[in-house]
Design a protein around this motif. Structure first.
Motif, PDB file in Angstrom:
ATOM      1  N   LEU A  43       0.879  -1.163   0.000  1.00  0.00           N
ATOM      2  CA  LEU A  43       0.000   0.000   0.000  1.00  0.00           C
ATOM      3  C   LEU A  43       0.920   1.218   0.000  1.00  0.00           C
ATOM      4  N   ARG A  44       1.187   1.770  -1.169  1.00  0.00           N
ATOM      5  CA  ARG A  44       2.131   2.888  -1.168  1.00  0.00           C
ATOM      6  C   ARG A  44       1.993   3.742  -2.418  1.00  0.00           C
ATOM      7  N   LEU A  45       2.529   4.944  -2.301  1.00  0.00           N
ATOM      8  CA  LEU A  45       2.633   5.853  -3.432  1.00  0.00           C
ATOM      9  C   LEU A  45       4.092   6.284  -3.513  1.00  0.00           C
ATOM     10  N   GLU A  46       4.626   6.348  -4.715  1.00  0.00           N
ATOM     11  CA  GLU A  46       6.043   6.663  -4.892  1.00  0.00           C
ATOM     12  C   GLU A  46       6.234   8.123  -5.268  1.00  0.00           C
ATOM     13  N   ALA A  47       7.027   8.832  -4.460  1.00  0.00           N
ATOM     14  CA  ALA A  47       7.394  10.190  -4.843  1.00  0.00           C
ATOM     15  C   ALA A  47       8.361  10.140  -6.024  1.00  0.00           C
ATOM     16  N   PHE A  48       9.211   9.104  -6.013  1.00  0.00           N
ATOM     17  CA  PHE A  48      10.160   8.866  -7.104  1.00  0.00           C
ATOM     18  C   PHE A  48      10.096   7.376  -7.412  1.00  0.00           C
ATOM     19  N   PRO A  49      10.507   6.968  -8.602  1.00  0.00           N
ATOM     20  CA  PRO A  49      10.454   5.532  -8.918  1.00  0.00           C
ATOM     21  C   PRO A  49      11.193   4.708  -7.859  1.00  0.00           C
ATOM     22  N   GLY A  50      10.508   3.723  -7.325  1.00  0.00           N
ATOM     23  CA  GLY A  50      11.115   2.847  -6.330  1.00  0.00           C
ATOM     24  C   GLY A  50      10.984   3.336  -4.898  1.00  0.00           C
ATOM     25  N   ASP A  51      10.450   4.533  -4.706  1.00  0.00           N
ATOM     26  CA  ASP A  51      10.308   5.095  -3.357  1.00  0.00           C
ATOM     27  C   ASP A  51       9.337   4.243  -2.536  1.00  0.00           C
ATOM     28  N   GLN A  52       9.767   3.845  -1.325  1.00  0.00           N
ATOM     29  CA  GLN A  52       8.936   3.006  -0.461  1.00  0.00           C
ATOM     30  C   GLN A  52       8.464   3.764   0.779  1.00  0.00           C
ATOM     31  N   ALA A  53       8.833   5.025   0.888  1.00  0.00           N
ATOM     32  CA  ALA A  53       8.658   5.704   2.176  1.00  0.00           C
ATOM     33  C   ALA A  53       7.191   5.959   2.528  1.00  0.00           C
ATOM     34  N   PHE A  54       6.383   6.381   1.549  1.00  0.00           N
ATOM     35  CA  PHE A  54       4.967   6.613   1.859  1.00  0.00           C
ATOM     36  C   PHE A  54       4.210   5.323   1.602  1.00  0.00           C
ATOM     37  N   GLY A  55       4.233   4.457   2.584  1.00  0.00           N
ATOM     38  CA  GLY A  55       3.596   3.153   2.438  1.00  0.00           C
ATOM     39  C   GLY A  55       3.569   2.468   3.786  1.00  0.00           C
ATOM     40  N   GLY A  56       3.006   1.269   3.798  1.00  0.00           N
ATOM     41  CA  GLY A  56       2.954   0.504   5.031  1.00  0.00           C
ATOM     42  C   GLY A  56       2.160   1.236   6.103  1.00  0.00           C
ATOM     43  N   ASN A  57       2.617   1.098   7.334  1.00  0.00           N
ATOM     44  CA  ASN A  57       1.831   1.736   8.402  1.00  0.00           C
ATOM     45  C   ASN A  57       1.960   3.255   8.358  1.00  0.00           C
ATOM     46  N   LYS A  58       2.949   3.785   7.640  1.00  0.00           N
ATOM     47  CA  LYS A  58       3.060   5.242   7.524  1.00  0.00           C
ATOM     48  C   LYS A  58       1.942   5.811   6.644  1.00  0.00           C
ATOM     49  N   TRP A  59       1.523   5.067   5.657  1.00  0.00           N
ATOM     50  CA  TRP A  59       0.316   5.454   4.897  1.00  0.00           C
ATOM     51  C   TRP A  59      -0.871   5.494   5.836  1.00  0.00           C
ATOM     52  N   ARG A  60      -1.045   4.392   6.586  1.00  0.00           N
ATOM     53  CA  ARG A  60      -2.197   4.305   7.503  1.00  0.00           C
ATOM     54  C   ARG A  60      -2.194   5.476   8.485  1.00  0.00           C
ATOM     55  N   LYS A  61      -1.009   5.777   9.033  1.00  0.00           N
ATOM     56  CA  LYS A  61      -0.935   6.779  10.095  1.00  0.00           C
ATOM     57  C   LYS A  61      -1.074   8.208   9.567  1.00  0.00           C
ATOM     58  N   LEU A  62      -0.628   8.408   8.330  1.00  0.00           N
ATOM     59  CA  LEU A  62      -0.674   9.773   7.793  1.00  0.00           C
ATOM     60  C   LEU A  62      -1.995  10.097   7.108  1.00  0.00           C
ATOM     61  N   LYS A  63      -2.697   9.078   6.649  1.00  0.00           N
ATOM     62  CA  LYS A  63      -3.884   9.304   5.810  1.00  0.00           C
ATOM     63  C   LYS A  63      -4.838  10.369   6.370  1.00  0.00           C
ATOM     64  N   TYR A  64      -5.380  10.152   7.554  1.00  0.00           N
ATOM     65  CA  TYR A  64      -6.381  11.094   8.075  1.00  0.00           C
ATOM     66  C   TYR A  64      -5.755  12.398   8.544  1.00  0.00           C
ATOM     67  N   ASN A  65      -4.470  12.365   8.860  1.00  0.00           N
ATOM     68  CA  ASN A  65      -3.782  13.621   9.170  1.00  0.00           C
ATOM     69  C   ASN A  65      -3.660  14.484   7.918  1.00  0.00           C
ATOM     70  N   LEU A  66      -3.330  13.849   6.801  1.00  0.00           N
ATOM     71  CA  LEU A  66      -3.209  14.606   5.550  1.00  0.00           C
ATOM     72  C   LEU A  66      -4.561  15.177   5.134  1.00  0.00           C
ATOM     73  N   LEU A  67      -5.603  14.365   5.277  1.00  0.00           N
ATOM     74  CA  LEU A  67      -6.932  14.849   4.909  1.00  0.00           C
ATOM     75  C   LEU A  67      -7.367  15.994   5.826  1.00  0.00           C
ATOM     76  N   ALA A  68      -7.009  15.891   7.109  1.00  0.00           N
ATOM     77  CA  ALA A  68      -7.350  16.966   8.051  1.00  0.00           C
ATOM     78  C   ALA A  68      -6.577  18.233   7.713  1.00  0.00           C
ATOM     79  N   ALA A  69      -5.300  18.063   7.377  1.00  0.00           N
ATOM     80  CA  ALA A  69      -4.480  19.229   7.025  1.00  0.00           C
ATOM     81  C   ALA A  69      -5.082  19.949   5.825  1.00  0.00           C
ATOM     82  N   ARG A  70      -5.494  19.163   4.834  1.00  0.00           N
ATOM     83  CA  ARG A  70      -6.068  19.782   3.638  1.00  0.00           C
ATOM     84  C   ARG A  70      -7.385  20.492   3.965  1.00  0.00           C
ATOM     85  N   GLU A  71      -8.230  19.785   4.726  1.00  0.00           N
ATOM     86  CA  GLU A  71      -9.533  20.356   5.065  1.00  0.00           C
ATOM     87  C   GLU A  71      -9.390  21.647   5.859  1.00  0.00           C
TER      88      GLU A  71
END
Ligand SMILES: *Cc1c(COP(=O)(O)O)cnc(C)c1O
Length: 312
Positions: A43-71
């Protein structure tokens, strides 16, 4: 390559459940156990090809924070971490992916060349500010927080490690997915701050036992998770404190060997978090900890970012 924030926001809210991998593992079969792996690392999105950083539990943990920040109209993110922090790397990737400027306060003195984690942060456009260990410890004091709020008025602030109420909400979704994907009796996962474990507690009540493998020394995790749950009314979770193998970012031969055994079964892990979880799982299987006939889900929380990067 330019990020496409609109497409990425869309992905963030509509990504498919991460897959379940069935493990063909003789030792488990001998004990009458079925082992599945919840591949949250995929479960991830790549900032650059092969990027693994936005994925795993960091996706889970950031998801609603990012949506809140945007809102709430924030255009920037500010967070904290050590020089090898997966959370820092994930926040940097998120900023790049979703069109938010990012600022990282890094514990310790600067070192050049930057290590792969910090090089990644910089490549994503994160500004890095170094605070020595003494100053870093003051970061949650009201005066220091007020100072940061004044300096970074447009920034949504994420705590070190990314654990807050919205992070727990994102992790809870993992449990919901898993419940849909089949009958699971136990979940085992790596814990740093314990936020991911805490998020899984309420939504697994009544159907699974939770085992959190501490990767840091210090036996603080039981209390940390209890505090996050406050009030903790749940009997179905526990912390395992004997598989940290010396502490964070330590990779003694036992961890390297566990990593190799998992890889031989078709499971790519990294030494800091997930290989220690594997070590714990192997040990518990051998000790007949699990009821025969059970299904155990190992949560692959990701983290391949730091590992792949350190391999060059
Ligand atoms: C950050 C991280 C963890 C720890 O998560 P917590 O919510 O802090 O317990 C576990 N596994 C991986 C791969 C991580 O990057």
């Amino acid at each position: 390559m330019h990020p496409d924030p609109l497409a990425n926001w869309e992905q963030l809210v509509s990504a498919a459940p991460s897959p379940l991998q069935e493990l063909d593992w003789e030792l488990a079969q001998q004990h009458g156990l079925r082992i599945v792996v919840k591949r949250d690392d995929q479960l991830r999105l790549e900032a650059f090809p092969g990027d693994q950083a936005f994925g795993g539990n960091k996706w889970r943990k950031l998801k609603y924070n990012l949506l809140a920040a945007r809102e709430q109209g924030y255009r920037q993110l500010l967070t904290f971490g050590g020089a090898y922090s997966n959370h820092l790397a994930a926040t940097a990737s998120a900023g790049y992916l979703f069109g938010l400027a990012t600022h990282g306060i890094v514990r310790g003195e600067p070192n050049w060349p930057l290590n792969p984690t910090l090089a990644h942060c910089q490549r994503c456009g994160m500004t890095l500010e170094y605070w020595d260990r003494q100053r870093f410890r003051t970061k949650d004091q009201p005066k220091v927080v007020a100072g940061l709020k004044a300096r970074f008025a447009e920034a949504y602030v994420l705590p070190e490690g990314g654990t807050n109420a919205l992070a727990l909400l994102g992790c809870a979704e993992l449990a919901g997915e898993l419940h849909q994907q089949g009958t699971i009796d136990y979940l085992i996962l790596a814990c740093g701050t314990g936020g991911t474990l805490a998020g899984l507690v309420a939504p697994t009540a009544g159907w699974a036992q939770l085992l959190g493998v501490a990767v840091l020394k210090g036996n603080f995790l039981q209390q940390a998770v209890t505090d996050l749950l406050a009030p903790d009314r749940y009997p179905h979770w526990q912390v395992l404190n004997s598989y940290h193998a010396g502490g964070y970012a330590k990779c003694p031969p036992a961890v390297a060997a566990a990593l190799a055994r998992a890889a031989a079964l078709g499971l790519p892990l990294e030494p800091i978090y997930t290989a220690k979880t594997w070590l714990g799982l192997e040990d518990l299987v051998q000790k007949n900890f699990f009821r025969s006939g059970s299904t155990i889900a190992l949560i692959h929380t990701g983290g391949l970012q730091g590992y792949r990067a350190s391999l060059g």
